[in-house]
Design a protein around this motif. Structure first.
Motif, PDB file in Angstrom:
ATOM      1  N   GLN A  70       0.792   5.835  -9.768  1.00 49.95           N
ATOM      2  CA  GLN A  70      -0.643   6.155  -9.669  1.00 49.95           C
ATOM      3  C   GLN A  70      -0.956   6.878  -8.359  1.00 49.95           C
ATOM      4  O   GLN A  70      -1.765   7.801  -8.324  1.00 49.95           O
ATOM      5  N   ASN A  71      -0.283   6.464  -7.291  1.00 49.49           N
ATOM      6  CA  ASN A  71      -0.553   7.009  -5.963  1.00 49.49           C
ATOM      7  C   ASN A  71       0.385   8.157  -5.596  1.00 49.49           C
ATOM      8  O   ASN A  71       0.530   8.474  -4.413  1.00 49.49           O
ATOM      9  N   VAL A 134      -0.563   3.714 -16.824  1.00 47.08           N
ATOM     10  CA  VAL A 134      -1.212   4.323 -15.669  1.00 47.08           C
ATOM     11  C   VAL A 134      -2.167   5.378 -16.213  1.00 47.08           C
ATOM     12  O   VAL A 134      -1.764   6.249 -16.982  1.00 47.08           O
ATOM     13  N   PRO A 136      -4.462   7.902 -14.459  1.00 49.84           N
ATOM     14  CA  PRO A 136      -4.869   8.436 -13.150  1.00 49.84           C
ATOM     15  C   PRO A 136      -6.350   8.772 -13.035  1.00 49.84           C
ATOM     16  O   PRO A 136      -6.973   8.479 -12.007  1.00 49.84           O
ATOM     17  N   GLU A 137      -6.927   9.360 -14.073  1.00 55.09           N
ATOM     18  CA  GLU A 137      -8.332   9.778 -14.020  1.00 55.09           C
ATOM     19  C   GLU A 137      -9.277   8.616 -13.716  1.00 55.09           C
ATOM     20  O   GLU A 137     -10.320   8.790 -13.091  1.00 55.09           O
ATOM     21  N   GLY A 139      -8.145   5.706 -12.171  1.00 50.27           N
ATOM     22  CA  GLY A 139      -7.559   4.853 -11.142  1.00 50.27           C
ATOM     23  C   GLY A 139      -7.095   3.523 -11.712  1.00 50.27           C
ATOM     24  O   GLY A 139      -7.192   2.490 -11.057  1.00 50.27           O
TER      25      GLY A 139
END
Length: 163
Positions: A70-71, A134, A136-137, A139
């Motif tokens: 994610q990061n 995951v 991403p959009e 979080g």
């Protein structure tokens, strides 16, 4: 020279890490910095770690792997994976239309829509229902763990997978 052999779901990375076993590399570069200490890799008869499947770890540690992705490869402010690699690994390279998903490098990319809008979703799925999602959009990182499958039956269906 780097040799990678792919046979169905197995990949051998040992030529990439000539001085260290895969497990030692993973522990030194990922698990220790991420505080992951309770894990178990499957070992092949030749003593090498099998890097593709049968890694056992706690749900909270699976979540850490999802957060690392994610990061963009950063864990607690420290870069453990290059952003370029994470982007490449989680980008579609192979399309599996029957399953409505693409695949990156060891990550599935299912077709997901949120309120009718296609939304990038990254997924890692284990044999007994363990899954890291995951998104991403949003979080979002979600981990599911499961069990209860018949290991003996599964071993008959996938010879050499359990040992």
């Amino acid at each position: 020279n780097t040799a990678i052999t792919i046979r169905r779901s197995s990949t051998t990375f040992s030529p990439m890490l000539p001085e260290k076993a895969f497990e030692e590399y993973a522990v030194e570069h990922f698990f220790k910095p991420m505080g992951i200490s309770d894990y178990r890799f499957r070992t092949l008869p030749n003593g090498l770690t099998y890097p593709v499947d049968s890694l056992q770890m706690r749900s909270r540690d699976l979540l850490k792997i999802g957060l690392l992705v994610q990061n963009g490869g950063v864990w607690n402010g420290k870069r453990l994976l290059s952003a370029k690699y994470v982007a490449e690994a989680t980008s579609p390279h192979v399309r599996k239309p029957v399953a409505d998903r693409s695949h990156g490098y060891f990550w599935a990319l299912p077709d997901v829509s949120v309120n009718g809008t296609p939304t990038k979703t990254i997924m890692k799925h284990g044999v007994f229902g363990q899954t890291i999602y995951v998104v991403p959009e949003y979080g979002l990182v979600v981990v599911f763990t499961a069990g209860g499958l018949d290991v003996k039956k599964e071993a008959r269906m996938s010879p050499g997978r359990f040992g």
